[in-house]
Design a protein around this motif. Structure first.
Motif, short mmCIF file in Angstrom:
data_model
loop_
_atom_site.label_atom_id
_atom_site.label_comp_id
_atom_site.label_asym_id
_atom_site.label_seq_id
_atom_site.Cartn_x
_atom_site.Cartn_y
_atom_site.Cartn_z
N GLY A 668 27.97 49.94 29.69
CA GLY A 668 27.74 50.58 31.09
C GLY A 668 28.38 49.96 32.21
N ALA A 669 28.06 48.66 32.35
CA ALA A 669 28.67 47.80 33.35
C ALA A 669 30.03 47.61 33.19
N ALA A 670 30.75 47.66 32.01
CA ALA A 670 31.98 47.34 31.98
C ALA A 670 32.90 48.50 32.28
N GLU A 671 32.27 49.67 32.06
CA GLU A 671 33.05 50.88 32.30
C GLU A 671 32.94 51.17 34.01
N GLN A 672 31.77 50.74 34.64
CA GLN A 672 31.60 50.84 35.99
C GLN A 672 32.73 49.79 36.77
N VAL A 673 33.03 48.66 36.07
CA VAL A 673 34.16 47.84 36.36
C VAL A 673 35.35 48.29 36.39
N LEU A 674 35.75 49.16 35.14
CA LEU A 674 36.89 49.69 35.23
C LEU A 674 37.22 50.87 36.35
N ARG A 675 36.12 51.56 36.37
CA ARG A 675 36.28 52.71 37.46
C ARG A 675 36.53 52.11 38.98
N SER A 676 36.03 50.87 39.11
CA SER A 676 36.06 50.08 40.55
C SER A 676 37.69 49.70 40.47
N LEU A 677 38.41 49.26 39.26
CA LEU A 677 39.68 48.78 39.40
C LEU A 677 40.42 49.80 39.61
N GLU A 678 40.18 50.96 39.14
CA GLU A 678 41.16 51.96 39.20
C GLU A 678 40.98 52.54 40.71
N GLU A 679 39.79 52.51 41.05
CA GLU A 679 39.73 52.88 42.57
C GLU A 679 40.63 52.04 43.53
N VAL A 680 40.90 50.65 42.94
CA VAL A 680 41.53 49.79 43.97
C VAL A 680 42.84 50.33 43.99
N SER A 681 43.43 50.69 42.58
CA SER A 681 44.85 51.12 42.69
C SER A 681 45.29 52.37 43.33
N GLN A 682 44.20 53.38 43.31
CA GLN A 682 44.30 54.31 43.72
C GLN A 682 44.32 54.25 45.38
N ALA A 683 43.50 53.39 45.82
CA ALA A 683 43.54 53.12 47.37
C ALA A 683 44.89 52.53 47.75
N LEU A 684 45.51 51.64 46.89
CA LEU A 684 46.67 50.78 47.39
C LEU A 684 47.85 51.59 47.31
N SER A 685 47.87 52.68 46.12
CA SER A 685 48.89 53.50 46.03
C SER A 685 49.03 54.52 47.13
N GLN A 686 48.14 54.67 47.73
CA GLN A 686 48.34 55.55 49.02
C GLN A 686 49.08 54.90 50.02
N SER A 687 49.04 53.37 50.11
CA SER A 687 49.87 52.71 51.36
C SER A 687 51.25 52.74 51.00
N PRO A 688 52.03 52.84 52.16
CA PRO A 688 53.39 52.87 52.19
C PRO A 688 53.62 51.51 51.55
N PRO A 689 54.91 51.60 50.78
CA PRO A 689 55.50 50.40 50.31
C PRO A 689 55.90 49.30 51.48
N ARG A 690 55.70 47.94 51.22
CA ARG A 690 55.85 46.93 51.98
C ARG A 690 57.57 46.68 52.30
N THR A 691 57.91 46.62 53.31
CA THR A 691 59.51 46.33 53.65
C THR A 691 59.61 44.68 54.00
N ARG A 692 60.40 44.31 53.74
CA ARG A 692 60.82 42.90 53.80
C ARG A 692 61.28 42.82 55.44
N GLN A 693 60.98 41.53 56.09
CA GLN A 693 61.44 41.50 57.45
C GLN A 693 62.57 40.69 57.46
#
Length: 693
Positions: A668-693
């Motif tokens: 149960g806890a391991a599945e909750q950990v995986l859900r949280s990891l996927e939420e991290v990816s989902q949040a970061l995928s919504q951010s625009p790609p970083r451009t080099r300065q």
């Protein structure tokens, strides 16, 4: 954020007046110490020596109000003695040649600013001493006089330290507050879990309590019993509360079992609040009888079973221990061998040197701060002497006092210092013109001003500067300096010093915004190490080493605090991170907090040494460690991380098999950990790609 919005925000922050708990008795003691040294100086040595001793006593008392867990007399002595040395060396150099003093100022400012690497208390004391040195080196007129003034400054620090020893105010008050705040935070967490079983917990109160519990050997021998042990119990209670409330491993979301869990959480909150009040005030625990009745009720065994029942019993036992520990016991102290010990000041020197050396690289914010302060202080000193004003030291003094390693504090303090100086000088000037005080009355008014500053300093920097400015006007008035000889100079040069500080940061900044991804990646990697350490206990209960889990947990907390601090600083900076939006950063932070919650549930049910290894725990630990390491690299590079390895391990059934109590909790806890990891990816995928300065 635009520069205009950033400047408006920092101006509001600098001029804000906050409601804070005042410490009038501590402020009175500091003011009495200041009055003693000023009175003795005026009576026996004259106004010049009195002013020197006043600066020493003022800085020594100011150091004791900093957020530090070291004994207050030590802070007072350190501030007074270092200021005395700075004054004497500064006079020896400055009396012979202005250019040499400029070199000394650069060395002193650079070294003092680097001490921010050792912590904010060391940085503030060192910066304050450099600023005050600019004033005190102008008071003596010969080398013997300079030695005498240095001795008087040191005496001011000694007097403040003696008063703290002879007239202690609320012994162990800061440590009591830190521990009580930790227990109160646990109580608030228990109440929130009644309504939100997945509520997050901010570990900062526990971290602050840990810092407060780290003592010297001398402190360990004198520490009251109620301050020893309760923090560790609070650490162990937190995962038990979470596991009791979480439907994944605890009671069902609805029904009689959930109702009993809510009752247990309410009772736990009442017990923790009672313990917090007792520890804060050093009085016996007053516990509501209904709370104990709920915790001891035999009906719990009929309503709960399995993991929730084990958590309920564990919670009752831990709360019993908390009540026993929180009860004051006269004469009993902790064993120093059982304490977390901090080094003495001499032993701290190599630690500080290592911290400073670690900051000597181009990307270090502390090194950038040191270079900024050095350049601005020297520029202020040169410009101040070039302008047709007296008291040229006020420009560099203002710069050194307001500059901090981050943008928001530097700009807000610059605004607050000028605003406070304007008001304080105006009020003090009005009093001088109205009363025409003599030498002794000017000294008394200086003491009153300093006392009010000590009382109100926690309400805001602008408020403190009002009374500091009045203090300086009255102090200089003891020597016969007229207000019209100081007021225009002080106001104009304070404005100049603040503008130079702001310009210095704008030209050579140390923005936190571009580092947000790195801070987030550090948190991801730390959480992976924490998860792997916990799962390692399931994989090998017989060889379990709980110290590894503890170290991993502390590393995770440090990474989380670093991320939050970076976010708070970045929110006020006039720059934009093109690779991480504010919304994405906030969502990713929430997901990582949930990930930590999932790992904490695993920690709450660690197997005993006699239990058999959990199937798949070792493979899952390795998969999580590798995935979070690669995920952290992806975050740093501006990509959304992938967790395919962990997902496949759970989906294929090669991980925890769900058989038995521990396996069910593990899955149960391991599945909750995986859900949280996927939420991290989902949040970061919504951010625009970083451009080099």
């Amino acid at each position: 954020m635009s520069w205009l919005r950033a400047l408006k925000g920092t101006a509001r922050a600098g001029l804000a007046v906050e409601r804070a708990r005042l410490e009038p008795l501590t402020a009175l003691r500091a003011a009495v110490g200041l009055a003693l040294v000023i009175g003795a100086g005026l009576a026996f040595l004259g106004p010049g020596a009195a002013a020197s001793s006043a600066f020493g006593a003022f800085m020594a008392a100011l150091a004791t109000f900093q957020k530090s867990w070291r004994p207050r007399p030590v802070l007072a002595l350190a501030a007074g003695l270092t200021l005395a040395v700075s004054t004497f060396v500064g006079y020896l150099v400055g009396s012979s040649h202005t250019a040499l003093f400029l070199v000394l100022l650069a060395v002193w400012a650079f070294g003092a600013s680097l001490l921010w690497a050792a912590g904010p208390t060391a940085g503030m004391i060192a910066s304050g001493n450099v600023a005050i040195m600019l004033v005190t080196v102008t008071l003596p007129t010969s080398v013997p006089q300079a030695a005498g003034h240095a001795a008087m400054i040191a005496a001011g620090g000694v007097v403040q330290a003696l008063l703290i020893v002879l007239f202690p105010v609320r012994r162990w008050g800061a440590q009591r507050d830190a521990l009580a705040d930790a227990l109160a935070a646990e109580a608030d967490y228990a109440r929130r879990l009644r309504h939100d079983p997945l509520a997050h917990f901010d570990p900062e109160p526990l971290m602050r309590a840990r810092a407060a519990a780290t003592v010297t050997r001398r402190q360990a021998r004198r520490r009251p019993a109620e301050l020893h042990g309760a923090r560790g119990l609070a650490e162990r209670i937190r995962p038990v509360l979470a596991s009791l409330a979480d439907p994944a491993v605890g009671a069902p979301a609805e029904g009689p079992a959930r109702d009993r869990v809510r009752e247990l959480l309410a009772a736990a909150a009442a017990v923790l609040d009672a313990a917090a009040r007792a520890i804060r005030h050093g009085e016996p625990v007053r516990l509501p009888a209904p709370a104990l009745a709920v915790l001891k009720s035999p009906d719990t065994a009929e309503l709960l079973e399995g993991a929730p029942l084990r958590a309920a019993r564990r919670l009752a036992a831990l709360l019993d221990d908390v009540l026993e520990t929180a009860e004051p016991r006269s004469g009993r102290t902790a064993d120093p061998g059982e304490s977390m010990l901090r080094p003495t000041l001499p032993a701290l020197v190599p630690v500080v040197l290592r911290s400073v050396r670690a900051e000597l690289h181009p990307g270090s914010p502390v090194l950038r701060h040191a270079l900024r302060v050095t350049a601005v202080a020297c520029a202020g000193y040169v410009i101040g002497h070039a302008l047709p004003f007296g008291h040229a030291y006020w420009a560099p003094m203002a710069s050194v006092m307001v500059m901090r390693p981050d943008f928001t504090q530097t700009y807000s303090r610059a605004v607050a210092r000028f605003g406070g100086t304007l008001v304080g000088v105006a009020v003090a000037t009005g009093v001088v013109q109205l009363v025409q005080p003599g030498m002794y009355l000017s000294g008394l008014l200086a003491v009153v001003s300093a006392g009010l500053m000590y009382v109100l300093m926690r309400t805001g920097y602008a408020v403190a500067q009002v009374f500091v400015s009045a203090y300086v006007v009255f102090l200089l008035g003891m020597g016969g300096v007229r207000w019209d000889q100081t007021v225009p100079d002080r106001v104009s040069l304070t404005l100049l010093g603040g503008l130079l500080a702001m310009l210095g940061y704008a030209l050579y900044p140390a923005w936190e915004t571009p580092l947000l991804r790195a801070r987030l990646a550090d948190w991801v990697e730390a959480l992976g190490g924490y998860a792997a350490a916990v799962l390692g206990q399931y994989a090998d209960p017989a060889g379990a080493r709980r110290a590894e889990v503890r170290r991993a947990l502390l590393a995770t907390r440090d990474a989380r605090i670093a991320w939050r601090t970076a976010g708070e600083r970045a929110a006020g900076e006039p720059v934009r991170h093109r690779g991480l939006s504010h919304a994405a950063a906030e969502e990713a932070g929430h997901a990582l907090a949930a990930l930590g919650q999932g790992v904490m549930l695993l920690e709450a049910h660690l197997p005993d040494r006699g239990q058999a290894p959990a199937p798949g725990a070792a493979a899952l630990a390795e998969a999580l460690r590798a995935a979070t390491r690669d995920g952290a690299k992806a975050v740093r590079e501006g990509r959304a991380p992938e967790w395919a390895g962990v997902r496949e391990l759970l989906a294929d059934g090669e991980g925890p098999d769900g058989e038995g109590l521990d396996r069910g909790v593990l899955r149960g806890a391991a599945e909750q950990v995986l859900r949280s990891l996927e939420e991290v990816s989902q949040a970061l995928s919504q951010s625009p790609p970083r451009t080099r300065q």
